[in-house]
Write a protein that holds these residues in place. Sequence first.
Motif, PDB file in Angstrom:
ATOM      1  N   ILE A  85       0.866  -1.177   0.000  1.00  0.00           N
ATOM      2  CA  ILE A  85       0.000   0.000   0.000  1.00  0.00           C
ATOM      3  C   ILE A  85       0.900   1.223   0.000  1.00  0.00           C
ATOM      4  O   ILE A  85       1.672   1.440   0.943  1.00  0.00           O
ATOM      5  CB  ILE A  85      -0.919   0.033   1.235  1.00  0.00           C
ATOM      6  N   GLN A  86       0.812   2.009  -1.059  1.00  0.00           N
ATOM      7  CA  GLN A  86       1.579   3.254  -1.134  1.00  0.00           C
ATOM      8  C   GLN A  86       0.768   4.366  -0.486  1.00  0.00           C
ATOM      9  O   GLN A  86      -0.269   4.763  -0.997  1.00  0.00           O
ATOM     10  CB  GLN A  86       1.896   3.615  -2.587  1.00  0.00           C
ATOM     11  N   ASN A 119      -1.037 -11.703   4.184  1.00  0.00           N
ATOM     12  CA  ASN A 119      -0.174 -12.096   5.294  1.00  0.00           C
ATOM     13  C   ASN A 119       0.935 -11.083   5.542  1.00  0.00           C
ATOM     14  O   ASN A 119       1.266 -10.775   6.682  1.00  0.00           O
ATOM     15  CB  ASN A 119       0.443 -13.467   5.026  1.00  0.00           C
ATOM     16  N   PHE A 120       1.509 -10.571   4.461  1.00  0.00           N
ATOM     17  CA  PHE A 120       2.595  -9.599   4.561  1.00  0.00           C
ATOM     18  C   PHE A 120       2.114  -8.299   3.922  1.00  0.00           C
ATOM     19  O   PHE A 120       1.908  -8.237   2.703  1.00  0.00           O
ATOM     20  CB  PHE A 120       3.844 -10.103   3.840  1.00  0.00           C
ATOM     21  N   VAL A 121       1.934  -7.284   4.739  1.00  0.00           N
ATOM     22  CA  VAL A 121       1.432  -5.996   4.247  1.00  0.00           C
ATOM     23  C   VAL A 121       2.534  -4.957   4.391  1.00  0.00           C
ATOM     24  O   VAL A 121       3.029  -4.715   5.496  1.00  0.00           O
ATOM     25  CB  VAL A 121       0.176  -5.548   5.014  1.00  0.00           C
ATOM     26  N   LEU A 122       2.909  -4.361   3.265  1.00  0.00           N
ATOM     27  CA  LEU A 122       3.890  -3.287   3.272  1.00  0.00           C
ATOM     28  C   LEU A 122       3.155  -1.959   3.221  1.00  0.00           C
ATOM     29  O   LEU A 122       2.477  -1.644   2.237  1.00  0.00           O
ATOM     30  CB  LEU A 122       4.838  -3.404   2.079  1.00  0.00           C
ATOM     31  N   ALA A 123       3.254  -1.183   4.277  1.00  0.00           N
ATOM     32  CA  ALA A 123       2.672   0.156   4.327  1.00  0.00           C
ATOM     33  C   ALA A 123       3.797   1.140   4.001  1.00  0.00           C
ATOM     34  O   ALA A 123       4.527   1.583   4.881  1.00  0.00           O
ATOM     35  CB  ALA A 123       2.085   0.436   5.703  1.00  0.00           C
ATOM     36  N   ASP A 124       3.922   1.443   2.725  1.00  0.00           N
ATOM     37  CA  ASP A 124       5.044   2.242   2.259  1.00  0.00           C
ATOM     38  C   ASP A 124       4.826   3.716   2.561  1.00  0.00           C
ATOM     39  O   ASP A 124       3.819   4.297   2.169  1.00  0.00           O
ATOM     40  CB  ASP A 124       5.229   2.030   0.753  1.00  0.00           C
ATOM     41  N   GLU A 125       5.784   4.315   3.267  1.00  0.00           N
ATOM     42  CA  GLU A 125       5.737   5.722   3.678  1.00  0.00           C
ATOM     43  C   GLU A 125       4.440   6.028   4.434  1.00  0.00           C
ATOM     44  O   GLU A 125       3.639   6.857   4.043  1.00  0.00           O
ATOM     45  CB  GLU A 125       5.892   6.643   2.466  1.00  0.00           C
ATOM     46  N   ILE A 126       4.274   5.316   5.543  1.00  0.00           N
ATOM     47  CA  ILE A 126       3.053   5.424   6.338  1.00  0.00           C
ATOM     48  C   ILE A 126       2.815   6.849   6.828  1.00  0.00           C
ATOM     49  O   ILE A 126       1.664   7.259   7.029  1.00  0.00           O
ATOM     50  CB  ILE A 126       3.104   4.438   7.530  1.00  0.00           C
ATOM     51  N   ASN A 127       3.870   7.615   7.003  1.00  0.00           N
ATOM     52  CA  ASN A 127       3.696   8.975   7.515  1.00  0.00           C
ATOM     53  C   ASN A 127       3.245   9.964   6.447  1.00  0.00           C
ATOM     54  O   ASN A 127       3.141  11.160   6.713  1.00  0.00           O
ATOM     55  CB  ASN A 127       4.991   9.472   8.172  1.00  0.00           C
ATOM     56  N   ARG A 128       2.945   9.505   5.242  1.00  0.00           N
ATOM     57  CA  ARG A 128       2.411  10.397   4.216  1.00  0.00           C
ATOM     58  C   ARG A 128       0.886  10.391   4.180  1.00  0.00           C
ATOM     59  O   ARG A 128       0.277  11.175   3.444  1.00  0.00           O
ATOM     60  CB  ARG A 128       2.942  10.019   2.830  1.00  0.00           C
ATOM     61  N   ALA A 129       0.250   9.515   4.941  1.00  0.00           N
ATOM     62  CA  ALA A 129      -1.209   9.447   4.968  1.00  0.00           C
ATOM     63  C   ALA A 129      -1.746  10.224   6.163  1.00  0.00           C
ATOM     64  O   ALA A 129      -1.086  10.313   7.200  1.00  0.00           O
ATOM     65  CB  ALA A 129      -1.676   7.998   5.030  1.00  0.00           C
ATOM     66  N   PRO A 130      -2.961  10.774   6.045  1.00  0.00           N
ATOM     67  CA  PRO A 130      -3.536  11.526   7.173  1.00  0.00           C
ATOM     68  C   PRO A 130      -3.887  10.622   8.339  1.00  0.00           C
ATOM     69  O   PRO A 130      -3.877   9.392   8.231  1.00  0.00           O
ATOM     70  CB  PRO A 130      -4.776  12.184   6.558  1.00  0.00           C
ATOM     71  N   ALA A 131      -4.250  11.241   9.458  1.00  0.00           N
ATOM     72  CA  ALA A 131      -4.446  10.514  10.716  1.00  0.00           C
ATOM     73  C   ALA A 131      -5.520   9.442  10.621  1.00  0.00           C
ATOM     74  O   ALA A 131      -5.378   8.361  11.207  1.00  0.00           O
ATOM     75  CB  ALA A 131      -4.785  11.506  11.827  1.00  0.00           C
ATOM     76  N   LYS A 132      -6.609   9.691   9.904  1.00  0.00           N
ATOM     77  CA  LYS A 132      -7.688   8.698   9.822  1.00  0.00           C
ATOM     78  C   LYS A 132      -7.206   7.403   9.170  1.00  0.00           C
ATOM     79  O   LYS A 132      -7.584   6.310   9.593  1.00  0.00           O
ATOM     80  CB  LYS A 132      -8.865   9.266   9.038  1.00  0.00           C
ATOM     81  N   VAL A 133      -6.393   7.536   8.142  1.00  0.00           N
ATOM     82  CA  VAL A 133      -5.884   6.340   7.457  1.00  0.00           C
ATOM     83  C   VAL A 133      -4.887   5.604   8.348  1.00  0.00           C
ATOM     84  O   VAL A 133      -4.911   4.378   8.443  1.00  0.00           O
ATOM     85  CB  VAL A 133      -5.242   6.730   6.110  1.00  0.00           C
ATOM     86  N   GLN A 134      -4.010   6.357   8.997  1.00  0.00           N
ATOM     87  CA  GLN A 134      -3.062   5.730   9.917  1.00  0.00           C
ATOM     88  C   GLN A 134      -3.800   4.975  11.020  1.00  0.00           C
ATOM     89  O   GLN A 134      -3.446   3.840  11.366  1.00  0.00           O
ATOM     90  CB  GLN A 134      -2.151   6.794  10.527  1.00  0.00           C
ATOM     91  N   GLU A 169      12.992  13.323   4.792  1.00  0.00           N
ATOM     92  CA  GLU A 169      12.044  14.179   4.092  1.00  0.00           C
ATOM     93  C   GLU A 169      10.782  14.311   4.926  1.00  0.00           C
ATOM     94  O   GLU A 169      10.104  13.326   5.203  1.00  0.00           O
ATOM     95  CB  GLU A 169      11.705  13.588   2.721  1.00  0.00           C
ATOM     96  N   SER A 170      10.458  15.534   5.357  1.00  0.00           N
ATOM     97  CA  SER A 170       9.309  15.755   6.224  1.00  0.00           C
ATOM     98  C   SER A 170       8.198  16.554   5.550  1.00  0.00           C
ATOM     99  O   SER A 170       7.111  16.669   6.104  1.00  0.00           O
ATOM    100  CB  SER A 170       9.742  16.488   7.505  1.00  0.00           C
ATOM    101  N   GLU A 171       8.450  17.092   4.364  1.00  0.00           N
ATOM    102  CA  GLU A 171       7.432  17.899   3.689  1.00  0.00           C
ATOM    103  C   GLU A 171       6.264  17.014   3.254  1.00  0.00           C
ATOM    104  O   GLU A 171       6.458  15.964   2.632  1.00  0.00           O
ATOM    105  CB  GLU A 171       8.033  18.605   2.467  1.00  0.00           C
ATOM    106  N   GLY A 172       5.050  17.440   3.591  1.00  0.00           N
ATOM    107  CA  GLY A 172       3.866  16.683   3.202  1.00  0.00           C
ATOM    108  C   GLY A 172       3.670  15.399   3.973  1.00  0.00           C
ATOM    109  O   GLY A 172       3.035  14.470   3.484  1.00  0.00           O
ATOM    110  N   THR A 173       4.206  15.310   5.191  1.00  0.00           N
ATOM    111  CA  THR A 173       4.061  14.099   5.990  1.00  0.00           C
ATOM    112  C   THR A 173       3.212  14.374   7.227  1.00  0.00           C
ATOM    113  O   THR A 173       3.057  15.506   7.657  1.00  0.00           O
ATOM    114  CB  THR A 173       5.432  13.549   6.438  1.00  0.00           C
ATOM    115  N   TYR A 174       2.671  13.290   7.788  1.00  0.00           N
ATOM    116  CA  TYR A 174       1.878  13.341   9.009  1.00  0.00           C
ATOM    117  C   TYR A 174       2.545  12.403  10.016  1.00  0.00           C
ATOM    118  O   TYR A 174       2.254  11.203  10.016  1.00  0.00           O
ATOM    119  CB  TYR A 174       0.439  12.901   8.753  1.00  0.00           C
ATOM    120  N   PRO A 175       3.461  12.895  10.827  1.00  0.00           N
ATOM    121  CA  PRO A 175       4.194  12.013  11.748  1.00  0.00           C
ATOM    122  C   PRO A 175       3.250  11.208  12.631  1.00  0.00           C
ATOM    123  O   PRO A 175       2.214  11.701  13.081  1.00  0.00           O
ATOM    124  CB  PRO A 175       5.035  12.995  12.579  1.00  0.00           C
TER     125      PRO A 175
END
Length: 348
Positions: A85-86, A119-134, A169-175
């Motif tokens: 999941i990108q 079984n194996f889920v890759l959450a690629d760049e998880i900090n780029r999605a908003p809080a609800k998705v996280q 890279e922190s621009e456009g991210t949701y820590p």
Amino acid sequence: MTDFTPPSQPDPAQPAPVSDDPRAALQEALQEIKQVIVGQDAMLERLLVALLAGGHVLLEGVPGLAKTLTIKTMSQVLGGSFARIQFTPDLVPSDIIGTRIYRPNSGDFETGLGPVFANFVLADEINRAPAKVQSALLEVMQEGQVTIAGTAYEVPKPFIVMATQNPIESEGTYPLPEAQVDRFLMKVLVDYPTTSEESAVVGRSLAGERDVRELLTLDRLARYRDAAREVIVGREVISYAVALTDATRNPAAHGLHELSGQVQHGASPRGSIGLVHAARVLALLRGRGHATTQDVRDLARDVLRHRLVLSYDALASGITPDDILDRTIATVADPSGHGLTSGRSRAA
């Protein structure tokens, strides 16, 4: 005319035969993964530990360090399904967990399950999605199921989420908030390979993509997880894990007075639990029926580093969680009486 029967060929869809011994089988699987992945032995070992311990992993490293390839290769060798999941700022929760879909031809609603059902889920760049998705993903990680239109759907077992984030890279991210980061069993720092390892990576790229064998099955992994639960964890191992965790909350009580102003919030009891559960899996991988304080010590940074909240003074001074943990591991007494190793172990 004589009939000719060609020799039987191994069915690529069937797993190759491996040893019945958990340690030997898991080591063979790791060696197969290393046919593709070079120089990330510690990361591979931690991923396997997390899988058998029933936890999830947060991988932090710059792009191009084979994080995605590692997880995909693991799924091929271990016999599980893989989904990537990108994460992007325009994602909504239904994009990952699924939703109800209206079918005009039948006039009914059908449930479309999302990509987390693997079984194996890759959450690629998880900090780029908003809080609800996280939050939607982290709920699946905690509960092992999703609820769509009032119906609960369990994700397949085993289930592991490996989330990545880019530290430069922190621009456009949701820590990720601290409470959500705490749900990961481990945070593994993925570093650059050595020059010799990078030369091997470049050389292998010239030969094209390499196929790997499926050596294990999900049933075998379930048995190995049960075998890990049989590993004996002595009282001194538990005491040591608790002492390390408590030292991040009450450093002065453990003779770490200089750290009192550097840690704003220490690790929660989930850190102690994670240390013990991960240590007994590591003991299984190392061919022992009992966990030791050395197992706890080897995993302490991976299990605890993301659970520390440093003070502003510490951040301004360039102090990292690993600096705090290095000092903690070197100071907290080992009840087994074994010698302490304050250096970091890079190899698996």
